[in-house]
Design a protein around this motif. Sequence first.
Motif, short mmCIF file in Angstrom:
data_model
loop_
_atom_site.label_atom_id
_atom_site.label_comp_id
_atom_site.label_asym_id
_atom_site.label_seq_id
_atom_site.Cartn_x
_atom_site.Cartn_y
_atom_site.Cartn_z
N SER A 1 3.25 58.63 3.01
CA SER A 1 3.27 59.87 2.24
C SER A 1 3.29 59.59 0.74
N ALA A 2 4.10 58.64 0.31
CA ALA A 2 4.19 58.31 -1.11
C ALA A 2 2.88 57.72 -1.62
N THR A 3 2.24 56.88 -0.83
CA THR A 3 0.97 56.29 -1.23
C THR A 3 -0.11 57.36 -1.37
N ALA B 1 0.32 60.64 -1.78
CA ALA B 1 0.66 61.54 -2.88
C ALA B 1 0.41 60.87 -4.23
N GLY B 2 0.71 59.59 -4.35
CA GLY B 2 0.48 58.87 -5.59
C GLY B 2 -1.01 58.79 -5.92
N ALA C 1 7.52 57.75 5.04
CA ALA C 1 7.72 57.82 3.60
C ALA C 1 6.71 56.98 2.83
#
Length: 193
Positions: free
Chosen positions: A23-25, A27-28, A20
């Motif tokens: 992935s969040a980094t 995507a951000g 997570a």
Amino acid sequence: MSGKLHIGRMVRRELHSSRAAASATTAGAASGLLLWMALETALSAAGQPAVVARPLDAGRWLADTAASAAPSLLTAAGAGLGLGGLLLLMLAVAPGRRPRHALGSSRAAVVADHEVIAAAMSRAARRQAGLAPDQVSTTVGSRSVSVTIQPTSGIPVDADAVKAAVDGELATYALRRRMRSSVRVTTRGALGQ
């Protein structure tokens, strides 16, 4: 959902790390770049000054930099981008195991850290050899347990008996992954006990 399937999922969740954060980094960062490009394009279309740089100007600057930069600098930049991409690919594909092991149980999801297993193996080896706590150290890997014993000076230690005790302790845990054990007795003894 059956009980065994539910237990299996819980154990897998505890043994493997989450993707997570990565992935969040990613995507951000991608969203931020796309939003910046959209903002700059809209400002350019409206005839307003750019916040950072117009996309066409940034593209020209990048092309000019590539034409005038030293080949070694371009190679280093390409290698850095390639390593970054490889890192992201490895994060996406690699299993990401945590330093834990699943213990055999049909009624519950039981997971132990490597440190817990190492402490138990050290205790079993210590009891068998009759040594003090600081004379035995254990390292647990994903598929192996390594016990190092520093015997009391002048008192021999039966490495085979200690290995049997460690193997017996490992067998009681019914680990889902088979682990091999090794026992090493140092030649330098400890003073007293």
